[in-house]
Structure formats: C-alpha cells, structure tokens
Design an enzyme around this catalytic site. Structure first.
Site, PDB file in Angstrom:
ATOM      1  N   LYS A  95       0.802  -1.261   0.087  1.00  0.00           N
ATOM      2  CA  LYS A  95       0.033  -0.025   0.049  1.00  0.00           C
ATOM      3  C   LYS A  95       0.972   1.222  -0.110  1.00  0.00           C
ATOM      4  O   LYS A  95       0.776   2.161  -0.953  1.00  0.00           O
ATOM      5  CB  LYS A  95      -0.811   0.025   1.346  1.00  0.00           C
ATOM      6  CG  LYS A  95      -1.970   0.972   1.149  1.00  0.00           C
ATOM      7  CD  LYS A  95      -2.846   0.863   2.650  1.00  0.00           C
ATOM      8  CE  LYS A  95      -3.380  -0.278   2.764  1.00  0.00           C
ATOM      9  NZ  LYS A  95      -4.386  -0.666   3.995  1.00  0.00           N
ATOM     10  N   LYS A 107       1.978  -4.150  10.920  1.00  0.00           N
ATOM     11  CA  LYS A 107       0.533  -4.142  11.594  1.00  0.00           C
ATOM     12  C   LYS A 107       0.542  -4.680  12.807  1.00  0.00           C
ATOM     13  O   LYS A 107       1.610  -5.471  13.126  1.00  0.00           O
ATOM     14  CB  LYS A 107      -0.271  -5.170  10.518  1.00  0.00           C
ATOM     15  CG  LYS A 107      -1.528  -4.767  10.830  1.00  0.00           C
ATOM     16  CD  LYS A 107      -1.976  -3.588   9.854  1.00  0.00           C
ATOM     17  CE  LYS A 107      -3.563  -3.262   9.691  1.00  0.00           C
ATOM     18  NZ  LYS A 107      -3.735  -2.424   8.313  1.00  0.00           N
ATOM     19  N   ASP A 147      -6.931   1.254  13.295  1.00  0.00           N
ATOM     20  CA  ASP A 147      -7.460   0.191  12.249  1.00  0.00           C
ATOM     21  C   ASP A 147      -8.677  -0.320  12.971  1.00  0.00           C
ATOM     22  O   ASP A 147      -9.374   0.334  13.754  1.00  0.00           O
ATOM     23  CB  ASP A 147      -6.195  -1.062  12.314  1.00  0.00           C
ATOM     24  CG  ASP A 147      -6.564  -1.793  11.001  1.00  0.00           C
ATOM     25  OD1 ASP A 147      -7.575  -2.437  10.816  1.00  0.00           O
ATOM     26  OD2 ASP A 147      -5.679  -1.218   9.835  1.00  0.00           O
ATOM     27  N   SER A 362      -2.028   9.675   7.002  1.00  0.00           N
ATOM     28  CA  SER A 362      -1.192   9.398   8.284  1.00  0.00           C
ATOM     29  C   SER A 362       0.274   9.912   7.892  1.00  0.00           C
ATOM     30  O   SER A 362       0.839  10.457   8.816  1.00  0.00           O
ATOM     31  CB  SER A 362      -0.905   7.958   8.268  1.00  0.00           C
ATOM     32  OG  SER A 362      -1.916   7.274   9.165  1.00  0.00           O
TER      33      SER A 362
HETATM   34  N1  GLU Z   1      -5.121   0.915   9.233  1.00  0.00           N
HETATM   35  C1  GLU Z   1      -5.100   1.610   8.124  1.00  0.00           C
HETATM   36  C2  GLU Z   1      -4.703   0.807   6.787  1.00  0.00           C
HETATM   37  O1  GLU Z   1      -4.896  -0.197   6.888  1.00  0.00           O
HETATM   38  C3  GLU Z   1      -4.087   3.087   8.137  1.00  0.00           C
HETATM   39  C4  GLU Z   1      -2.684   2.755   8.448  1.00  0.00           C
HETATM   40  C5  GLU Z   1      -1.739   3.826   8.894  1.00  0.00           C
HETATM   41  O2  GLU Z   1      -2.421   5.037   8.544  1.00  0.00           O
HETATM   42  O3  GLU Z   1      -0.692   3.597   9.108  1.00  0.00           O
HETATM   43  O4  GLU Z   1      -4.401   1.340   5.740  1.00  0.00           O
END
Ligand code: GLU
Length: 428
Positions: A95, A107, A147, A362
């Site tokens: 991502k 994560k 999340d 973020s």
């Molecule tokens: N939890 C979100 C995701 O799955 C954002 C992760 C973040 O902002 O670091 O993309």
C-alpha cells in the site's frame, strides 16, 4: 477438495508469489518479501475494572522497511490471529509503495473485543501494548495508527505511554491522533474519501457519470461512512448498507431502493455503534440478511468491512450489472473469487490502492507533527486527492498498457518498488 479455513497470510503470499514470478525476482528477494522481516508476540497483563488481572495476546509485525519506517494500524478484534496480522502487514508494504510513500509496512493486533471492555480497560491495554514494543516502534522505526475497532483516543493513550517512557514529545511516533493533539484534519475521513477519489477516477475512465450510478456497501465503520458521504456528494446513490449487529451476533443489510439517507442511519446507531435494527425498520428500511449486500442490482460494490467477504461462494451472487468493485476493506476478495471477477471483466480497484487514503493522510500527519505546524483541512484533503489520483492513474496506465488486471498492475508497481529498494540497500 478439503475445505481449509480462510488464512489471510496464505492468500497474501499467493498474491505475492504470482507477481514475483512474473517480475522474475531472484530467490533471495522472494524469500525476503514473502515473509515479515521482524515480528513481536507478547502477553499483556491488564488490570480490569473489578481489580482482577487478565492477560491479552498482542502482536506487532514489521513486514518490510526498505523504503522507510514500517507503518500500519493496530487492530482490536476477538478473532485476531498472527497470520491475519502478517497478511495485513504485507499489504501495508504494498500500500505504501503503490502510493509512493517513503514508508514500509507493518501491522499490530490484540485479541480482544472492545464491545466488552470499559474505556479504562481499553486504555490499560493500549498502554500495556506500548510498554511491550516501546523499543521497536517510533518515528524512525515503525509508526502505528488506528485500524479496526481502534480510534484516535486509543492512539493518544499509546503516544502518551511512549512519551512517558522516552521522556519527550514524539508526535511522529503514532498517527491517527485526535485533532489538536498532534492529529491531522481530514485523517478521520481520509480512508473513505480516498476510496471515492479512486472510484471517481475509475468512473471517468469508463465514461460513466457518478450521478448515473448506484452502489451497495458492506460495513458501517470509519471507512464505509466517509466513502458513502463523499460518493453521495459526487452524485451517487447508495441503496443498501450491510452492518454487523453485535446483539444478534450476525449482520443485516438495510435497503431503501430509492437511496438510503446516510445521516439518518448514522443518527440511529445502537450502543455498539451499529445500525439499530428496530429503528431502521420503523423508518421504512427493508431489513435483509447480512449477505444480501453483494446481490443488489447496482453498478458499484463497496466492500468496506473485513477480509474474506467476496469468496468463491458469494461471488456468484454478484449481479450482471455490477461494473466496479472498490475495495475499502483490506483483503475482502479471496483468490478464487478474484479469478471470477477478472473473467467477468469487472473493474476492481484493489484494496491496497483503494484504501491507501488512510495511510497517505497518516504520512501527511507525520509530516505536520514533525514540523509542529498543521495545515487547513482543505490543504490536507487537496494533497490527499492529488496523491490518490496519481497512484490510481499509474496503476490504471500500467493495466492498460500491459493488458493486466488492476490488482496485478498494482502489485507489479508495488513489488517492483520494494524489491528495488532492497536491492539498492544491498540487502539481497
Ligand atoms: N489502518 C489503516 C490501513 O489499513 C491505516 C494505516 C496507517 O495510517 O498507518 O491502511
């Protein structure tokens, strides 16, 4: 055939293997990228409100940090497993790479159900979590965020614990913090809005006007709510929303064929944050089984809940009319279902591209935190739109030029970028 239980990590690895082969990656690079580079498993002893202690299981997985500090959320979920966290960490790497952010992927997760925990107990879990990983996270190592079932409040407790231990202010250590406490305007909306920025570009490419489309949505959390808000603002009509009912321990789909009123549904959430079934029925919504969201006669499907929702079984329910699926959730489509979507020529905006708006914002939050200077909301959302649009355009151009399925095009870009970073650093 043996029906194995769904394993998100097996799925993430098989998605990776396919593209790694087509890119001709060498064995060492493949071995490095198909597994996390580091992971932490820990027990969290937490004081409960009745004075007793309960021990929760927590994880932090750093999949890869060749392009920058690891980045990714922390989930609270009763069905959390380390393999789910591994898959989600790997997807974070792709991502951040597809969005071209100078960040890697990580994560975290805690096996717990916030529905059954008081705010004090949740705070105790957050602080216990940080105490376990305090040396392994931070602005230059690994930056957590919210999340599933975690919010800005949880992030504030976490950053506070981190700062208490380090004896300073480190607002870049965690993102998704509340506005006014190091958070960025627009961060709450960012993931859902980002889904719609990508969707808007897909519609443009297909020559379809948003006001001529209808959609069905799975989920009623942070991603779904803001995706629906912006989709309606650009002219689309949502006719169904599926939502988990905590009391009944199952999902329901709420349908109104001439368009749901999202503000109204948001106004009748029950004490668990889900849509209140009796109140929705009173307002004239049809209440259908949870799975019905996928079978609605619409142009667009927005799976914005959890992984494993468009499966080999449920994919056959998707009506002919569906032209676009924008994956707001992480990992909603299993590989066997994906095969069917590809054969049918459905335009899929894959999860790690469609929902990259959250981590993109973020990143913008980290930049602002580090400067200690915060932008207006329009400036943040404007930058987010530009970044999401250019990520989408890069993927769709690659898909068109090389005649690739959108998911494969996104993977090709992301994996190539990360593999190159590992090579350039001399790791493999
Ligand atoms: N939890 C979100 C995701 O799955 C954002 C992760 C973040 O902002 O670091 O993309």
């Amino acid at each position: 055939m043996v029906n194995r239980p769904f394993n998100a990590f097996v799925m993430a690895q098989s998605q990776f293997d396919k593209i790694a082969d087509s890119l001709g990656l060498d064995q060492a690079t493949k071995d490095l990228l198909r597994n996390p580079i580091r992971e932490y498993h820990f027990s969290l002893p937490v004081r409960m409100d009745d004075g007793s202690f309960k021990v929760f299981q927590g994880y932090r997985v750093q999949h890869n940090d060749a392009r920058g500090p690891a980045k990714g959320g922390i989930r609270f979920h009763p069905q959390e497993t380390v393999d789910t966290v591994r898959a989600l960490a790997m997807w974070m790497t792709w991502k951040c790479a597809v969005a071209d952010l100078p960040l890697g992927g990580g994560k975290g997760g805690v096996i717990c159900d916030p529905h059954n925990l008081s705010m004090t107990e949740q705070q105790n879990i957050c602080r216990a979590y940080v105490r376990q990983v305090v040396r392994d996270i931070g602005p230059i190592r690994d930056v957590p965020a919210p999340d599933v079932m975690t919010t800005g409040q949880h992030m504030l407790w976490m950053v506070d614990e981190y700062e208490q231990i380090h004896g300073g202010r480190y607002p870049g250590a965690i993102t998704g913090k509340p506005v006014g406490m190091g958070g960025s305007l627009g961060r709450t909306e960012a993931t859902g809005f980002g889904v719609v920025f990508a969707l808007r570009e897909a519609l443009k490419e297909l020559g379809i006007r948003p006001q001529d489309t209808t959609a069905s949505v799975q989920g009623f959390g942070n991603v779904a709510q803001y995706a629906v808000e912006l989709y309606q603002q650009i002219g689309g009509t949502v006719i169904a929303v599926s939502c988990w009912d905590q009391e009944a321990q199952r999902a329901h789909t709420f349908r109104r064929k001439d368009g749901i009123d999202f503000a109204e549904l948001r106004g009748i959430t029950d004490r668990f944050g889900g849509i209140s079934k009796p109140q929705a029925a009173n307002l004239g919504y049809e209440v259908l089984p949870g799975e019905a969201w996928i079978a609605q006669d619409v142009d667009i499907l927005l799976p914005c809940a959890l992984e494993n929702s468009i499966t080999g079984e449920s994919v056959i329910e998707i009506p002919k009319r569906v032209k676009i699926i924008a994956e707001g959730a992480n990992g909603p489509t299993t590989p066997d279902a994906d095969h069917v979507l590809r054969e049918r020529g459905i335009f899929v905006i894959p999860d790690f591209l469609a929902n990259a708006g959250g981590v993109t914002c973020s990143y913008l939050e980290q930049v602002q935190s580090n400067m200690n200077y915060f932008w207006e909301k329009d400036e943040v959302l404007g930058k987010l739109d530009v970044m999401m649009t250019s990520a989408f355009v890069a993927v769709s151009e690659m898909a068109r030029k090389r005649k690739l399925y959108m998911r494969d095009a996104a993977y090709t870009i992301a994996i190539a970028r990360v593999a190159q970073a590992c090579k350039d650093r001399g790791w493999v």
